[in-house]
Design a protein around this motif. Sequence first.
Motif, short mmCIF file in Angstrom:
data_model
loop_
_atom_site.label_atom_id
_atom_site.label_comp_id
_atom_site.label_asym_id
_atom_site.label_seq_id
_atom_site.Cartn_x
_atom_site.Cartn_y
_atom_site.Cartn_z
N LEU A 157 0.82 -1.21 0.00
CA LEU A 157 0.00 0.00 0.00
C LEU A 157 0.86 1.27 0.00
N ASP A 158 1.81 1.31 -0.91
CA ASP A 158 2.69 2.47 -1.08
C ASP A 158 3.33 2.34 -2.46
N TYR A 159 3.94 3.42 -2.93
CA TYR A 159 4.56 3.39 -4.26
C TYR A 159 6.07 3.16 -4.13
N PHE A 160 6.55 2.11 -4.80
CA PHE A 160 7.98 1.83 -4.84
C PHE A 160 8.39 1.59 -6.30
N GLY A 161 8.94 2.64 -6.91
CA GLY A 161 9.53 2.48 -8.23
C GLY A 161 10.97 2.01 -8.09
#
Length: 414
Positions: free
Chosen positions: A99-103
């Motif tokens: 539930l978070d953005y990890f590019g």
Amino acid sequence: MQVVPTAGAGPTVAMVVVLVLILLSSSSSEANNVTKILDKFPQFSTFNHYLTVTHLADDINDRQTITVCAVDNAAMSDLLAKHLSIDSIKNVLSFHVILDYFGAEKLHKITNSTVLSATMFQATGSASGSSGFVNITDLKGGKVAFSPEGNDISAFYVKILQEIPYNISVIQISNILTSPEAEAPTPAPTQINLTSVMSAHGCKAFADALIAEPDAEKMFADNIEGGLTVFCPADDAFKNFLPKYHNLSEDHKQSLLEFHGVPVFLTMPNIKSDNGLMNTLATDGANKFDFEVQNVGQDVTLKTKVVTAKITGTLVQKRPLAIYTINKVLQPMELFNVTLSPAPAPEPVAEAPKKAKKGKNKSPPATDSPAASPDEDPADQTADKNVAAVRSFGGVRFIAGILGLWLANLSLYI
């Protein structure tokens, strides 16, 4: 010199604009559709298939900021060899949705080398404590490891499949993230013990109040199957409210508890898009018992005529049940009078002194000092005026004032 485009010279400006809009529309659509993204990669077809049949893809597409840790067909074979139920497979795959953005860039710039992130499995409410969290660790040599909270490393980052910055990132990891709790058999939605879930996640005071009111607890339980959203006050908030709560009648206690339930399943994007009045389990004809949903920046607030509460977290978000924590107890205007502080009284406006007119039987001009009370001797009033005049203006000005008054009185009788 004006240049006039000739036929066949190339695309017109209008054609270019239309093409750009089509491309932008396609990109925006894919950003919110994880199955379309994975359709480009046949080696992830099994993972993609189970996202669809478990309806987990719908939950992913409802989110605005998310990271999907996909595994290839070989890794999925290891999972399917365990012969899990479809509900357990959904839980395991939800453990792969962060539930978070990890590019790619963010994965290699993790502060202090390790970060603990919540997964969609944590949001189901089936995970006890922090077992629905994943540790992401930036290792030496450019490796990034993934491990369930409290367990050893299960998988490593392989590559980015697609990323839309700060919206969705779909990455490949080497293996399935193992979680005994996720693999365990899960109860049907109607068998979920609502109060147990709330008690285990920081809403025990509200849950205890619900257990003490069997009619209210039954109202919540009866609505789970058809869809239910609960806004649960955190323990500190409800404990601070207890003195008011204990003063309510039994019927009013039931209404207040039911005021925290909405008879429909709502994801956070649903709540953000449905600003306005919202009915509750306590709504009954003339008894509106509704509140207003408002977005304030990134915050979502629930506003009554008495109090404004903010959504602070997600306990459960798994169809047909969603539970969100709030920082205050919702107080309906039907139970709590709104006391408005009285407006300050206007400052008294002194009347301007009237000029004296010549004529018989006219009283002397009015002065700026207050009128004497009926019991006050006129001589004492005059003496007080004289003392005040001496203090304010001095002896010389006092004498000049006496002469002025004498001349004014004399003019009335001429």
